[in-house]
Design a protein around this motif. Structure first.
Motif, PDB file in Angstrom:
ATOM      1  N   THR A   1       6.742  -5.228  -6.652  1.00  0.00           N
ATOM      2  CA  THR A   1       5.540  -4.417  -6.454  1.00  0.00           C
ATOM      3  C   THR A   1       5.684  -3.063  -7.125  1.00  0.00           C
ATOM      4  O   THR A   1       4.741  -2.557  -7.756  1.00  0.00           O
ATOM      5  CB  THR A   1       5.257  -4.227  -4.955  1.00  0.00           C
TER       6      THR A   1
ATOM      7  N   GLU B   1       0.826  -1.206   0.000  1.00  0.00           N
ATOM      8  CA  GLU B   1       0.000   0.000   0.000  1.00  0.00           C
ATOM      9  C   GLU B   1       0.862   1.258   0.000  1.00  0.00           C
ATOM     10  O   GLU B   1       0.556   2.239  -0.687  1.00  0.00           O
ATOM     11  CB  GLU B   1      -0.929  -0.004   1.214  1.00  0.00           C
TER      12      GLU B   1
ATOM     13  N   THR C   1       5.073  -3.292 -10.780  1.00  0.00           N
ATOM     14  CA  THR C   1       3.646  -3.455 -11.062  1.00  0.00           C
ATOM     15  C   THR C   1       2.927  -2.113 -10.997  1.00  0.00           C
ATOM     16  O   THR C   1       2.059  -1.812 -11.819  1.00  0.00           O
ATOM     17  CB  THR C   1       3.010  -4.434 -10.055  1.00  0.00           C
ATOM     18  N   VAL C   2       3.303  -1.291 -10.000  1.00  0.00           N
ATOM     19  CA  VAL C   2       2.704   0.040  -9.871  1.00  0.00           C
ATOM     20  C   VAL C   2       3.052   0.901 -11.081  1.00  0.00           C
ATOM     21  O   VAL C   2       2.196   1.598 -11.642  1.00  0.00           O
ATOM     22  CB  VAL C   2       3.180   0.720  -8.566  1.00  0.00           C
TER      23      VAL C   2
ATOM     24  N   ASP D   1       1.111   0.679 -14.440  1.00  0.00           N
ATOM     25  CA  ASP D   1      -0.184   1.337 -14.580  1.00  0.00           C
ATOM     26  C   ASP D   1      -0.092   2.857 -14.660  1.00  0.00           C
ATOM     27  O   ASP D   1      -1.116   3.532 -14.819  1.00  0.00           O
ATOM     28  CB  ASP D   1      -1.098   0.949 -13.404  1.00  0.00           C
TER      29      ASP D   1
ATOM     30  N   ARG E   1       2.375   1.725  -3.471  1.00  0.00           N
ATOM     31  CA  ARG E   1       1.403   2.302  -4.406  1.00  0.00           C
ATOM     32  C   ARG E   1       1.169   3.780  -4.127  1.00  0.00           C
ATOM     33  O   ARG E   1       0.960   4.573  -5.048  1.00  0.00           O
ATOM     34  CB  ARG E   1       0.079   1.534  -4.334  1.00  0.00           C
TER      35      ARG E   1
ATOM     36  N   PRO F   1       5.459   5.828  -5.141  1.00  0.00           N
ATOM     37  CA  PRO F   1       6.495   5.085  -5.881  1.00  0.00           C
ATOM     38  C   PRO F   1       7.841   5.794  -5.930  1.00  0.00           C
ATOM     39  O   PRO F   1       8.878   5.127  -5.968  1.00  0.00           O
ATOM     40  CB  PRO F   1       5.889   4.921  -7.285  1.00  0.00           C
TER      41      PRO F   1
END
Length: 288
Positions: free
Chosen positions: A177, A149, A180-181, A184, A152, A155
């Motif tokens: 992670t 969390e 992945t953030v 998007d 996200r 970053p």
């Protein structure tokens, strides 16, 4: 400008000028709420004479209507020549901009951070004419962010913490992670973070892991770009073909607008209108 791994750390503040407002509390710096952060570029004033063009200079404004400068430098090792330059840069900027000036040194290792945090004085011990107190951010101040969390939510701060802790437990999952953030985020936000994190991790084993994660992002984006370009080309060709079949003549200005359009959704909207429109105005008038 140096391309050393440490340089990526101050460049993260240039990429995200609001980063300092989130880092300051972690350093115990009691700065009023920062309402605006602006990057000042090297072309301003007599900056070339400073020989510090590789650093980042921010102008920060606070909720109390105060304004000050923050010079950010990355330091990856002890160098007893640097403190004199830090003092010179801070004094120069203070005189040039007539604004209070602070200095933040970002260090990738704790030994260098402890050394950089020592006050620097000019003049006899009994009569120091000038004393510099730099703020320092090191690994002990910015622990590795591993909570998904929090990654996200920030970053950029995650990237900075990863560069400072390439050997920490959990670095692999944190980078996974983070990638992945970034997948998007828009290219304008994601691409600098991808590059700066890669620069900071450099040849460290964690850097190899990072390249593995982001190679998939880059490949997917290249494929998506190719797909969008093909769709754009096909829709442009089909629109012009349909207009010709229906005897609808385009002006040179409108024909250029169609040829220059790179938005597949706009082209699709025009294409659908062209099926039944009786005039070109019905197709291209966006107020319809």
């Amino acid at each position: 400008m140096s391309d050393s791994p440490a340089e990526s750390m101050h460049r993260l503040f240039r990429h995200d000028p609001g980063l300092f407002a989130r880092v300051a509390p972690l350093l115990g710096i009691a700065v009023p709420d920062i309402t605006k952060a602006t990057v000042l570029f090297s072309g301003t004033g007599n900056w070339g004479a400073l020989a510090c063009r590789g650093n980042t200079l921010l102008q920060l404004e606070t909720a109390g209507q105060e304004s000050f400068l923050l010079l950010i430098e990355a330091q990856d090792r002890r160098d007893h020549r640097r403190p004199v330059h830090w003092a010179h840069h801070a004094a120069y900027l203070w005189a040039e901009y007539r604004l209070p000036t602070a200095l933040l040194i970002v260090c990738p290792d704790q030994d260098t951070a402890r050394w950089a945090a020592q006050p620097v004085a000019s003049g006899p011990v009994q009569l120091p004419a000038l004393t510099l107190h730099p703020f320092v951010a090191g690994p002990a101040d910015l622990p590795l962010i591993t909570d998904p969390e929090k990654i996200r939510a920030d970053p950029t701060l995650t990237a900075l913490s990863a560069v400072m802790h390439p050997s920490a437990q959990g670095i692999g999952s944190a980078l996974d992670t983070l990638s992945t953030v970034l997948r998007d985020l828009p290219d304008i936000d994601a691409n600098p973070l991808i590059a700066l994190t890669a620069q900071g991790l450099h040849t460290h084993p964690a850097g190899i892991i990072w390249k593995h994660f982001v190679s998939a992002i880059i490949l997917d984006r290249e494929r998506e770009k190719d797909r969008v370009e093909r769709i754009t080309k096909f829709r442009t060709e089909h629109l012009l073909l349909l207009l010709g079949e229906r005897g609808l003549v385009l002006s040179e200005i409108t024909r250029k607008e169609v040829a220059d359009c790179q938005d597949p959704e706009t082209l699709l909207r025009w294409l659908l209108r062209a099926v039944t429109a009786s005039t070109t105005e019905e197709i291209f008038d966006e107020d319809e």
